[in-house]
Design a protein around this motif. Structure first.
Motif, short mmCIF file in Angstrom:
data_model
loop_
_atom_site.label_atom_id
_atom_site.label_comp_id
_atom_site.label_asym_id
_atom_site.label_seq_id
_atom_site.Cartn_x
_atom_site.Cartn_y
_atom_site.Cartn_z
N GLY A 1 -12.83 39.75 -80.11
CA GLY A 1 -11.69 40.26 -80.85
C GLY A 1 -12.06 41.41 -81.75
N LEU A 2 -11.09 42.28 -81.99
CA LEU A 2 -11.21 43.36 -82.96
C LEU A 2 -10.00 43.28 -83.87
N GLY A 3 -10.18 43.72 -85.10
CA GLY A 3 -9.04 43.62 -85.99
C GLY A 3 -9.15 44.49 -87.22
N TRP A 4 -8.05 44.53 -87.93
CA TRP A 4 -7.97 45.23 -89.21
C TRP A 4 -7.48 44.25 -90.28
N TYR A 5 -8.14 44.30 -91.42
CA TYR A 5 -7.75 43.52 -92.57
C TYR A 5 -7.59 44.49 -93.74
N ARG A 6 -6.94 44.04 -94.80
CA ARG A 6 -6.81 44.90 -95.97
C ARG A 6 -6.88 44.06 -97.23
N GLN A 7 -7.29 44.74 -98.30
CA GLN A 7 -7.37 44.07 -99.59
C GLN A 7 -6.86 45.02 -100.67
N ALA A 8 -5.78 44.60 -101.31
CA ALA A 8 -5.21 45.36 -102.41
C ALA A 8 -5.85 44.89 -103.72
N PRO A 9 -5.83 45.72 -104.75
CA PRO A 9 -6.42 45.33 -106.04
C PRO A 9 -5.85 44.02 -106.55
N GLY A 10 -6.72 43.09 -106.91
CA GLY A 10 -6.29 41.83 -107.46
C GLY A 10 -5.77 40.82 -106.45
N LYS A 11 -5.87 41.16 -105.16
CA LYS A 11 -5.37 40.26 -104.13
C LYS A 11 -6.47 39.90 -103.16
N GLN A 12 -6.24 38.83 -102.40
CA GLN A 12 -7.20 38.42 -101.39
C GLN A 12 -7.09 39.31 -100.15
N ARG A 13 -8.20 39.37 -99.42
CA ARG A 13 -8.16 40.11 -98.16
C ARG A 13 -7.21 39.40 -97.19
N GLU A 14 -6.41 40.19 -96.50
CA GLU A 14 -5.42 39.62 -95.58
C GLU A 14 -5.49 40.30 -94.22
N LEU A 15 -5.09 39.54 -93.21
CA LEU A 15 -5.06 40.07 -91.86
C LEU A 15 -3.92 41.07 -91.73
N VAL A 16 -4.21 42.18 -91.06
CA VAL A 16 -3.17 43.17 -90.73
C VAL A 16 -2.81 43.07 -89.26
N ALA A 17 -3.82 43.16 -88.40
CA ALA A 17 -3.59 43.11 -86.96
C ALA A 17 -4.89 42.78 -86.26
N THR A 18 -4.77 42.08 -85.13
CA THR A 18 -5.93 41.80 -84.29
C THR A 18 -5.58 42.09 -82.84
N ILE A 19 -6.59 42.29 -82.03
CA ILE A 19 -6.38 42.54 -80.61
C ILE A 19 -7.52 41.91 -79.83
N THR A 20 -7.18 41.21 -78.76
CA THR A 20 -8.18 40.55 -77.94
C THR A 20 -8.80 41.54 -76.95
N SER A 21 -9.85 41.11 -76.28
CA SER A 21 -10.48 41.97 -75.28
C SER A 21 -9.53 42.29 -74.14
N GLY A 22 -8.54 41.43 -73.93
CA GLY A 22 -7.56 41.68 -72.88
C GLY A 22 -6.38 42.52 -73.33
N GLY A 23 -6.35 42.85 -74.62
CA GLY A 23 -5.30 43.73 -75.11
C GLY A 23 -4.12 43.04 -75.79
N SER A 24 -4.20 41.75 -75.98
CA SER A 24 -3.10 41.04 -76.66
C SER A 24 -3.22 41.26 -78.16
N ALA A 25 -2.13 41.71 -78.76
CA ALA A 25 -2.13 42.07 -80.17
C ALA A 25 -1.35 41.06 -81.00
#
Length: 121
Positions: free
Chosen positions: A33-57
């Protein structure tokens, strides 16, 4: 030594677009899997989007319809196209890979160093 290197962050006005890219340097035996996460000031890191090797997002509800994740398996890269950006999208964005560097090494998560995205007028 595998490293994930992000690029493409910056300052953009509300309603604008940015494209983030992430490339894995060093050889990787397998990336699941590959993905993007983000963390805003004062907040926990959160999932933005992920994608499998087969392309499912998969997307966080907050970005559905605005962000698109894509990957190039041959180049070991992942991108995040972000449209209709809002101030609440402001955060440090991190690239993530679930993989193995060699056939003998355990499967693990790799993280990039992060790239700042600021949405402001």
């Amino acid at each position: 030594q595998v490293q994930l290197v992000e690029s493409g962050g910056g300052l953009v006005q509300p309603g604008g677009s940015l494209r983030l890219s992430c490339a894995a340097s060093g050889s990787m035996f397998m990336i699941y899997g590959l993905g993007w996460y983000r963390q805003a000031p004062g907040k926990q890191r959160e999932l933005v989007a992920t994608i499998t090797s087969g392309g499912s997002a998969n997307y966080a509800d907050s970005v559905k319809g605005r962000f698109t994740i894509s990957r190039d398996n041959a180049k070991n890269t992942v991108a995040l196209q972000m449209n209709s950006l809002k101030p609440e999208d402001t955060a440090v964005y991190y690239c993530n890979a679930d993989g193995q560097s060699t056939i003998l090494t355990p499967r693990r998560l790799y993280w990039g160093q992060g790239t700042q995205v600021t949405v402001s007028s």
